[in-house]
Design an enzyme around this catalytic site. Structure first.
Site, PDB file in Angstrom:
ATOM      1  CD  GLN A 171      -3.077   0.829   0.377  1.00  0.00           C
ATOM      2  OE1 GLN A 171      -3.571  -0.277   0.255  1.00  0.00           O
ATOM      3  NE2 GLN A 171      -3.517   1.861  -0.291  1.00  0.00           N
ATOM      4  CG  PHE A 172       1.936   3.513  -3.695  1.00  0.00           C
ATOM      5  CD1 PHE A 172       1.945   4.882  -3.953  1.00  0.00           C
ATOM      6  CD2 PHE A 172       1.062   2.710  -4.411  1.00  0.00           C
ATOM      7  CE1 PHE A 172       1.093   5.432  -4.897  1.00  0.00           C
ATOM      8  CE2 PHE A 172       0.212   3.244  -5.351  1.00  0.00           C
ATOM      9  CZ  PHE A 172       0.230   4.613  -5.600  1.00  0.00           C
ATOM     10  CB  THR A 173      -1.883   5.359  -0.952  1.00  0.00           C
ATOM     11  OG1 THR A 173      -2.534   4.256  -0.323  1.00  0.00           O
ATOM     12  CG2 THR A 173      -1.998   5.251  -2.465  1.00  0.00           C
TER      13      THR A 173
END
Length: 147
Positions: A78-80
């Site tokens: 989950q890069f966000t």
């Protein structure tokens, strides 16, 4: 690294309409990797995830880790989690590029499995549908910068 750890009754990942991972009771872990993260952060966050005591014991107190509660893990990249929200359109420059993030994401999975957990996972970089039945709800934020 950052992780959003949710205690679930069940969780699943689907990619292109096909379910690719599913767990019953356990943790859904959304995992973000920072540009400066190393194996040390992977070790730290994996240890904390596996040892987090938020399952109820026989007295109804949150006192059991997922192993003692018979739980599994579903870990999704989950890069966000490293979004910079100073403006209304988030920036993601603090999130590690795939050449850094993928090996560390896979290391966390490997370390959790080494502790005896069934670990399911998403697919790094894929457009995934993640579903979960939150239990509690209990949601914990972990950040290796403050652990």
């Amino acid at each position: 690294m950052r992780a959003v750890v949710t205690r679930v009754r069940s969780a699943a990942v689907s990619i292109d309409g096909a379910e690719t991972a599913r767990i019953g009771k356990g943790f859904l872990v959304l995992l973000g990797v920072h540009t400066a993260d190393t194996q040390a952060q992977a070790e730290k966050i994996a240890d904390r995830i596996c040892g987090l005591r938020v399952f109820e014991d026989e007295n109804g107190r949150m006192n059991l880790n997922p192993a003692a509660a018979g739980g599994a893990l579903l870990i999704v990249s989950q890069f966000t989690l490293y979004a910079d929200c100073k403006s209304r359109r988030p920036g993601f420059t603090a999130a590690a590029r795939p050449e850094t993030a993928v090996p560390l994401y896979e290391k966390v999975i490997e370390l959790c499995r080494a502790q005896g957990f069934e670990v399911q996972h998403g697919q790094f970089g894929a457009d995934m549908l993640v579903s979960s039945e939150n239990d509690g709800p209990v949601t914990i934020l972990l950040d290796t910068d403050v652990l």
